[in-house]
Design a protein around this motif. Structure first.
Motif, mmCIF file in Angstrom:
data_model
loop_
_atom_site.group_PDB
_atom_site.id
_atom_site.type_symbol
_atom_site.label_atom_id
_atom_site.label_comp_id
_atom_site.label_asym_id
_atom_site.label_seq_id
_atom_site.Cartn_x
_atom_site.Cartn_y
_atom_site.Cartn_z
ATOM 1 N N VAL A 42 0.830 -1.211 0.000
ATOM 2 C CA VAL A 42 0.000 0.000 0.000
ATOM 3 C C VAL A 42 0.861 1.257 0.000
ATOM 4 C CG1 VAL A 42 -1.556 1.416 1.398
ATOM 5 C CG2 VAL A 42 -2.077 -0.978 1.016
ATOM 6 N N ILE A 43 1.859 1.303 0.860
ATOM 7 C CA ILE A 43 2.684 2.502 0.995
ATOM 8 C C ILE A 43 3.421 2.798 -0.304
ATOM 9 C CG2 ILE A 43 4.625 1.183 1.940
ATOM 10 C CD1 ILE A 43 3.626 4.842 2.734
ATOM 11 N N PHE A 44 3.829 1.758 -1.026
ATOM 12 C CA PHE A 44 4.557 1.985 -2.280
ATOM 13 C C PHE A 44 3.637 2.501 -3.386
ATOM 14 C CE2 PHE A 44 7.048 -1.208 0.027
ATOM 15 C CZ PHE A 44 8.288 -0.572 0.029
ATOM 16 N N ILE A 45 2.395 2.059 -3.381
ATOM 17 C CA ILE A 45 1.409 2.589 -4.334
ATOM 18 C C ILE A 45 1.155 4.066 -4.054
ATOM 19 C CG2 ILE A 45 -1.036 2.513 -4.979
ATOM 20 C CD1 ILE A 45 -0.899 -0.506 -4.861
ATOM 21 N N VAL A 46 1.002 4.393 -2.770
ATOM 22 C CA VAL A 46 0.771 5.792 -2.383
ATOM 23 C C VAL A 46 1.965 6.665 -2.771
ATOM 24 C CG1 VAL A 46 0.454 7.361 -0.425
ATOM 25 C CG2 VAL A 46 -0.823 5.203 -0.519
ATOM 26 N N LEU A 47 3.179 6.180 -2.478
ATOM 27 C CA LEU A 47 4.385 6.963 -2.779
ATOM 28 C C LEU A 47 4.580 7.136 -4.281
ATOM 29 C CD1 LEU A 47 6.925 5.564 -0.147
ATOM 30 C CD2 LEU A 47 5.770 7.783 -0.133
ATOM 31 N N ALA A 48 4.325 6.080 -5.057
ATOM 32 C CA ALA A 48 4.478 6.186 -6.512
ATOM 33 C C ALA A 48 3.522 7.221 -7.086
ATOM 34 C CB ALA A 48 4.253 4.822 -7.171
ATOM 35 N N ASN A 49 2.269 7.201 -6.635
ATOM 36 C CA ASN A 49 1.299 8.198 -7.093
ATOM 37 C C ASN A 49 1.685 9.607 -6.663
ATOM 38 O OD1 ASN A 49 -1.281 7.075 -8.482
ATOM 39 N ND2 ASN A 49 -0.876 5.594 -6.856
ATOM 40 N N LEU A 50 2.192 9.728 -5.451
ATOM 41 C CA LEU A 50 2.563 11.041 -4.922
ATOM 42 C C LEU A 50 3.767 11.619 -5.658
ATOM 43 C CD1 LEU A 50 2.308 13.278 -2.732
ATOM 44 C CD2 LEU A 50 3.850 11.882 -1.309
ATOM 45 N N PHE A 51 4.838 10.840 -5.777
ATOM 46 C CA PHE A 51 6.085 11.378 -6.320
ATOM 47 C C PHE A 51 6.092 11.484 -7.848
ATOM 48 C CE2 PHE A 51 8.015 9.926 -2.175
ATOM 49 C CZ PHE A 51 8.277 11.216 -1.721
ATOM 50 N N ARG A 183 14.714 -11.164 -4.164
ATOM 51 C CA ARG A 183 14.889 -10.757 -5.557
ATOM 52 C C ARG A 183 13.566 -10.629 -6.315
ATOM 53 N NH1 ARG A 183 15.904 -12.441 -10.811
ATOM 54 N NH2 ARG A 183 17.612 -11.302 -11.836
ATOM 55 N N ASN A 184 12.757 -11.672 -6.321
ATOM 56 C CA ASN A 184 11.505 -11.650 -7.089
ATOM 57 C C ASN A 184 10.533 -10.611 -6.562
ATOM 58 O OD1 ASN A 184 12.385 -13.655 -8.804
ATOM 59 N ND2 ASN A 184 11.428 -15.317 -7.647
ATOM 60 N N GLY A 185 10.520 -10.455 -5.234
ATOM 61 C CA GLY A 185 9.623 -9.468 -4.639
ATOM 62 C C GLY A 185 9.992 -8.047 -5.018
ATOM 63 N N ILE A 186 11.286 -7.741 -4.979
ATOM 64 C CA ILE A 186 11.739 -6.388 -5.333
ATOM 65 C C ILE A 186 11.505 -6.112 -6.813
ATOM 66 C CG2 ILE A 186 13.762 -4.891 -5.516
ATOM 67 C CD1 ILE A 186 14.854 -6.295 -3.003
ATOM 68 N N ILE A 187 11.739 -7.104 -7.658
ATOM 69 C CA ILE A 187 11.502 -6.926 -9.094
ATOM 70 C C ILE A 187 10.023 -6.655 -9.358
ATOM 71 C CG2 ILE A 187 11.464 -8.146 -11.316
ATOM 72 C CD1 ILE A 187 14.119 -9.420 -10.507
ATOM 73 N N PHE A 188 9.127 -7.390 -8.674
ATOM 74 C CA PHE A 188 7.701 -7.119 -8.845
ATOM 75 C C PHE A 188 7.337 -5.733 -8.322
ATOM 76 C CE2 PHE A 188 3.403 -7.016 -7.011
ATOM 77 C CZ PHE A 188 2.687 -7.062 -8.202
ATOM 78 N N LEU A 189 7.932 -5.339 -7.206
ATOM 79 C CA LEU A 189 7.658 -4.014 -6.645
ATOM 80 C C LEU A 189 7.997 -2.918 -7.646
ATOM 81 C CD1 LEU A 189 7.054 -2.032 -4.349
ATOM 82 C CD2 LEU A 189 9.395 -2.375 -3.535
ATOM 83 N N ILE A 190 9.136 -3.030 -8.306
ATOM 84 C CA ILE A 190 9.526 -2.032 -9.304
ATOM 85 C C ILE A 190 8.555 -2.054 -10.484
ATOM 86 C CG2 ILE A 190 11.339 -1.290 -10.894
ATOM 87 C CD1 ILE A 190 12.006 -0.873 -7.929
ATOM 88 N N ALA A 191 8.156 -3.257 -10.894
ATOM 89 C CA ALA A 191 7.195 -3.374 -11.989
ATOM 90 C C ALA A 191 5.869 -2.727 -11.610
ATOM 91 C CB ALA A 191 6.983 -4.846 -12.351
ATOM 92 N N LEU A 192 5.438 -2.928 -10.377
ATOM 93 C CA LEU A 192 4.189 -2.323 -9.894
ATOM 94 C C LEU A 192 4.263 -0.806 -9.962
ATOM 95 C CD1 LEU A 192 1.427 -2.493 -8.331
ATOM 96 C CD2 LEU A 192 2.793 -2.410 -6.230
ATOM 97 N N MET A 193 5.366 -0.238 -9.473
ATOM 98 C CA MET A 193 5.496 1.215 -9.451
ATOM 99 C C MET A 193 5.758 1.789 -10.842
ATOM 100 S SD MET A 193 7.354 2.189 -5.851
ATOM 101 C CE MET A 193 8.924 1.414 -6.214
ATOM 102 N N GLY A 194 6.222 0.922 -11.768
ATOM 103 C CA GLY A 194 6.503 1.393 -13.119
ATOM 104 C C GLY A 194 5.306 2.015 -13.793
ATOM 105 N N TRP A 195 4.140 1.419 -13.585
ATOM 106 C CA TRP A 195 2.906 1.961 -14.181
ATOM 107 C C TRP A 195 1.938 2.423 -13.105
ATOM 108 C CZ3 TRP A 195 1.173 -1.695 -18.750
ATOM 109 C CH2 TRP A 195 1.962 -1.407 -19.863
ATOM 110 N N MET A 196 2.455 2.921 -12.030
ATOM 111 C CA MET A 196 1.567 3.414 -10.969
ATOM 112 C C MET A 196 1.698 4.929 -10.893
ATOM 113 S SD MET A 196 -0.776 2.769 -8.921
ATOM 114 C CE MET A 196 -0.791 1.006 -9.277
ATOM 115 N N PRO A 197 0.737 5.726 -11.390
ATOM 116 C CA PRO A 197 -0.494 5.274 -12.044
ATOM 117 C C PRO A 197 -0.286 4.857 -13.494
ATOM 118 C CG PRO A 197 -0.457 7.651 -12.032
ATOM 119 C CD PRO A 197 0.770 7.210 -11.279
ATOM 120 N N THR A 198 0.776 5.375 -14.141
ATOM 121 C CA THR A 198 1.171 4.939 -15.474
ATOM 122 C C THR A 198 2.610 5.383 -15.715
ATOM 123 O OG1 THR A 198 0.480 4.834 -17.803
ATOM 124 C CG2 THR A 198 0.378 6.994 -16.733
ATOM 125 N N ALA A 199 3.139 5.104 -16.889
ATOM 126 C CA ALA A 199 4.532 5.455 -17.197
ATOM 127 C C ALA A 199 4.702 6.968 -17.302
ATOM 128 C CB ALA A 199 4.953 4.788 -18.502
#
Length: 415
Positions: A42-51, A183-199
């Protein structure tokens, strides 16, 4: 009353932006985040949208301040800036279009209750989108997505409150949560933030759509109204991202069930998240809303790349060409190449999506810096420049995006 009418007339680009966002990043990635990690992200989704916010806002701000799209701003900062944008878009646009179209094909198969080859279905969808845009242009797109967006917003909020009322499922015996900080978790986290909310590189689309809307309104430009429209769309995307994560966390986290890499099966799983909250009667309604959502994303992506890359190519190579001709030609090229990408990578939905989203995040700091450079340049009159709080948020965003891009590269290549 007059002010209200002006705000309503300005509505459009923000809805297009929201329609672009509320697709793969929400239906796929946010749902996966909740299903795999509960509420850890949740916090990473919020931060990606904010920043990321300032760099999207700058696209709309530039259009309001100059009456031109952001690509013209890139050119004024130096031809190399536009060349850089061109290279980044060239690398990403086929993969991005392929990812959203492939998910849409799965949604349509699920809606129709058939198992038609998703690669061929993707081709038909791309062909249809291209034809609609050539015939109907901006006005039809604007009207269509306002309707689709309303359906999605209402159905998602109803499902969200429905799962809150029912409560989270009880995890199965022996359930072991996935580790985020491996490793897999961090890679997914970056992928999630990549399009959060979009590129971030899609920020040029805001400015292009805003300019088109101004033409639709007789050339009227009003910073307050244009930013109101953008902020409205941006807030909706941020809220719905959390709603989709909640659906995944409440209905799938701890169930032992994984989201499928088959686009049709995945689509059924996503629609089932809603019906688990609302009842089986809602399945056809949600299936229509889910397909409409992904279709709206696909058609805005085809339109956005057609406009942005068509204009980029015209400025760099074909100044004598008509802008409409470049727009149509680029749309056809993007659709054709996306179809080839789908044919090559369609065996695994997750890999296709992660490839597109991860690349978007890695290049995000570069595009963000360019947008900041343009909006703080002499091109923009002082009264249109960002307030101090927005400048501070933009600088913080640059640090945030750069830090996570470096973390991803370290994890991917060294771990």
């Amino acid at each position: 009353m007059n002010q209200r009418k002006q705000l309503l007339k300005a509505f459009g680009p923000g809805i297009l932006f929201a329609s672009t966002c509320i697709g793969v990043s929400h239906l796929v990635q946010s749902t996966r985040a909740g299903a795999d990690y509960g509420f850890e992200l949740v916090i990473f989704i919020v931060l990606a949208n904010l920043f990321k916010y300032p760099f999207f806002e700058f696209g709309s701000r530039y259009a309001a301040a100059t009456g031109k799209n952001l690509l013209e701003g890139y050119l004024k900062e130096g031809k190399w800036v536009l060349w850089l944008y061109f290279i980044i878009s060239l690398v990403s646009m086929f993969t991005v279009t392929a990812a959203v179209t492939f998910v849409t094909a799965g949604m349509l198969n699920n809606l129709l209750g058939i198992d038609f080859n998703p690669t061929y279905m993707s081709g038909l969808i791309l062909l249809f989108c291209t034809a609609v845009l050539m015939l109907g242009k901006y006005h039809l797109l604007d009207t269509l997505l306002k309707i689709i967006g309303s359906v999605l917003l209402i159905s998602t909020l109803v499902a969200f409150f429905g799962v809150l009322g029912k409560g989270r499922i009880t995890p199965i015996e022996g359930f072991i949560p996935q580790e985020l900080f491996e490793r897999n978790g961090i890679i997914f986290l970056i992928a999630l933030m990549g399009w959060m909310p979009t590129a971030v590189d899609l920020s040029t689309w805001n400015s292009i759509w805003a300019v088109e809307k101004m033409k639709d309104n007789g050339g009227q430009s009003n910073l307050k109204n244009i930013l109101f429209d953008f902020n409205f769309g941006y807030i909706i995307t941020a809220v719905l991202a959390l709603c989709f994560l909640t659906l995944g966390a409440y209905v799938m986290y701890g169930s032992g069930e994984e989201l499928s890499s088959n686009s049709t099966v995945f689509s059924d799983q996503v629609v089932s998240l809603y019906t688990n909250a609302l009842g089986s009667w809602a399945y056809p309604v949600i299936a229509i809303a889910a397909f409409s959502t992904m279709f709206s994303t696909t058609i805005t992506v085809v339109d956005g790349y057609g406009r942005s890359m068509g204009e980029t190519l015209r400025i760099l190579f074909f100044r004598h060409k008509n802008a409409k001709t470049m727009y149509y030609g680029t749309m056809v090229l993007v659709s054709a190449m996306a179809f080839l990408f789908i044919a090559y990578l369609s065996s695994n939905l997750k890999d296709l999506v992660d490839l597109a989203t991860t690349f978007s995040f890695v290049v995000a700091p570069l595009i963000a810096w360019i947008n900041y450079k343009v909006i703080m340049s002499k091109q923009i009159a002082s009264e249109f420049r960002p307030k101090p709080w927005l400048k501070t948020l933009a600088i913080s965003g640059l640090i945030f995006l750069t830090a996570f891009a470096i973390i991803y590269l370290i994890v991917y290549f060294l771990m």
